[in-house]
Design a protein around this motif. Structure first.
Motif, short mmCIF file in Angstrom:
data_model
loop_
_atom_site.label_atom_id
_atom_site.label_comp_id
_atom_site.label_asym_id
_atom_site.label_seq_id
_atom_site.Cartn_x
_atom_site.Cartn_y
_atom_site.Cartn_z
N UNK A 187 12.13 -5.10 9.23
CA UNK A 187 12.41 -4.12 8.18
C UNK A 187 11.13 -3.69 7.47
N UNK A 188 10.20 -4.61 7.27
CA UNK A 188 8.95 -4.27 6.59
C UNK A 188 8.12 -3.30 7.41
N UNK A 189 8.11 -3.48 8.73
CA UNK A 189 7.31 -2.62 9.59
C UNK A 189 7.83 -1.19 9.63
N UNK A 190 9.07 -0.98 9.19
CA UNK A 190 9.60 0.37 9.10
C UNK A 190 9.12 1.07 7.83
N UNK A 191 8.68 0.28 6.85
CA UNK A 191 8.33 0.83 5.55
C UNK A 191 6.83 0.85 5.29
N UNK A 192 6.05 0.18 6.12
CA UNK A 192 4.62 0.06 5.90
C UNK A 192 3.84 0.63 7.07
N UNK A 193 2.64 1.10 6.79
CA UNK A 193 1.72 1.40 7.88
C UNK A 193 1.24 0.10 8.48
N UNK A 194 0.69 0.16 9.68
CA UNK A 194 0.15 -1.05 10.28
C UNK A 194 -0.96 -1.63 9.42
N UNK A 195 -1.72 -0.75 8.75
CA UNK A 195 -2.79 -1.24 7.89
C UNK A 195 -2.27 -2.05 6.73
N UNK A 196 -1.25 -1.52 6.05
CA UNK A 196 -0.68 -2.24 4.91
C UNK A 196 -0.03 -3.55 5.37
N UNK A 197 0.73 -3.49 6.45
CA UNK A 197 1.39 -4.69 6.95
C UNK A 197 0.36 -5.73 7.39
N UNK A 198 -0.64 -5.28 8.13
CA UNK A 198 -1.66 -6.21 8.61
C UNK A 198 -2.46 -6.83 7.48
N UNK A 199 -2.72 -6.05 6.42
CA UNK A 199 -3.43 -6.60 5.28
C UNK A 199 -2.65 -7.74 4.65
N UNK A 200 -1.35 -7.56 4.54
CA UNK A 200 -0.52 -8.64 4.01
C UNK A 200 -0.48 -9.83 4.97
N UNK A 201 -0.31 -9.55 6.26
CA UNK A 201 -0.25 -10.63 7.24
C UNK A 201 -1.56 -11.41 7.32
N UNK A 202 -2.65 -10.77 6.92
CA UNK A 202 -3.94 -11.47 6.94
C UNK A 202 -3.96 -12.64 5.99
N UNK A 203 -3.04 -12.65 5.05
CA UNK A 203 -2.98 -13.76 4.11
C UNK A 203 -2.26 -14.98 4.69
N UNK A 204 -1.63 -14.82 5.85
CA UNK A 204 -0.83 -15.92 6.39
C UNK A 204 -1.62 -17.20 6.65
N UNK A 205 -2.85 -17.13 7.20
CA UNK A 205 -3.59 -18.39 7.35
C UNK A 205 -3.82 -19.11 6.03
#
Length: 282
Positions: free
Chosen positions: A210-228
């Motif tokens: 659902x998030x990937x439908x609402x975000x650009x890959x840049x915005x989503x990836x920036x958030x996912x970069x926090x996962x580590x």
């Protein structure tokens, strides 16, 4: 949605570590995928006749890489600290971000490379090479997972894409790990696996879709970069895994590289998926 997904993933992985002693790494991955596949079929009840051939193939491919990332990452977590394994796995989406970037954006790959060296510290021989290989394999699968999740999410409305991919992931995991695990199952482990499947992967994968439908890959990836970083904190709080200073710097460099690379990329607006049955328009 993305932040909640990351928290569910890392908590689920931390809790899954206890299953490794009972079922092994592949068994711990299998029981989660097995229940997740059943839950999605029961909750969504997809009618395959309403899906286009492209949607079915994309969903099936997503299921294969979902099984791959789950099995390989659990094997990595059994051999490496959670923060280290997560940072290595993140190289998959980071590679996509760097590949899509332009100019200075690609220099973040060098930052990530330094971070990986500090994480694995090959000069000490402390990092399990099999664990590192499994984490890197999971990275490849995660990169494919993100690309396929976007494709399925753009084409299929609601959770229909997960209702295709998750049963396929369960089937693949069953073929790979099921025969060696079934004999070790108990009613308690089955119930434990059911609860864990809700925490990971059902809830976070649905949130990511659902998030990937609402975000650009840049915005989503920036958030996912926090996962580590989330993995480092959860590993410390839940598993009492205390990294040394060099490893902490390595994780921070990987996080910084992910944020920097993703902020230079963007996604064009995707067509809205067909609502209702999940049918892709001709």
């Amino acid at each position: 949605m993305a932040v909640a997904s990351m928290l569910c993933v890392q908590l689920g992985l931390a809790v899954s570590v206890g299953l490794i002693d009972d079922l092994g790494a592949s068994g711990a991955a299998w029981i989660r995928l097995f229940w997740a596949g059943i839950l999605l079929l029961v909750l969504v009840r997809p009618r395959l006749s309403l899906y286009s051939r492209e949607a079915l193939w994309s969903g099936a491919a997503l299921g294969v890489v979902t099984a791959g990332v789950t099995l390989l990452f659990m094997a990595a977590v059994a051999r490496l600290p959670l923060g280290t394994a997560s940072a290595l796995e993140f190289l998959g989406p980071l590679t996509i971000a760097v590949w899509r970037s332009r100019g200075v954006g690609r220099s973040w790959a060098a930052v990530a490379a330094v971070g990986v060296l500090l994480l694995t510290q090959p000069w000490t021989g402390a990092a399990d090479p099999v664990g590192v290989a499994c984490a890197l394999g999971a990275a490849v699968c995660w990169a494919a997972y993100i690309l396929l999740t976007q494709r399925v999410g753009d084409a299929v409305s609601g959770l229909g894409g997960l209702a295709i991919s998750m049963p396929v992931a369960a089937l693949v995991a069953t073929l790979v790990a099921g025969p060696g695990v079934v004999g070790q199952l108990t009613p308690q482990l089955l119930l434990y696996g059911l609860g864990l499947a809700i925490l990971l992967p059902v809830v976070p994968f649905a949130l990511e879709l659902l998030a990937l439908r609402r975000l650009t890959t840049g915005a989503f990836g920036t958030l996912m970069a926090l996962e580590p970083a989330f993995a480092l904190v959860i590993g410390f709080l839940v598993l009492s895994q205390v990294p040394n200073g060099i490893a902490v710097v390595g994780i921070l460099l990987v996080v910084a590289a992910g944020i920097g690379a993703e902020r230079t990329g963007a996604r064009a607006d995707a067509p809205a998926p067909v609502e209702g049955a999940g049918l892709v328009s001709a």
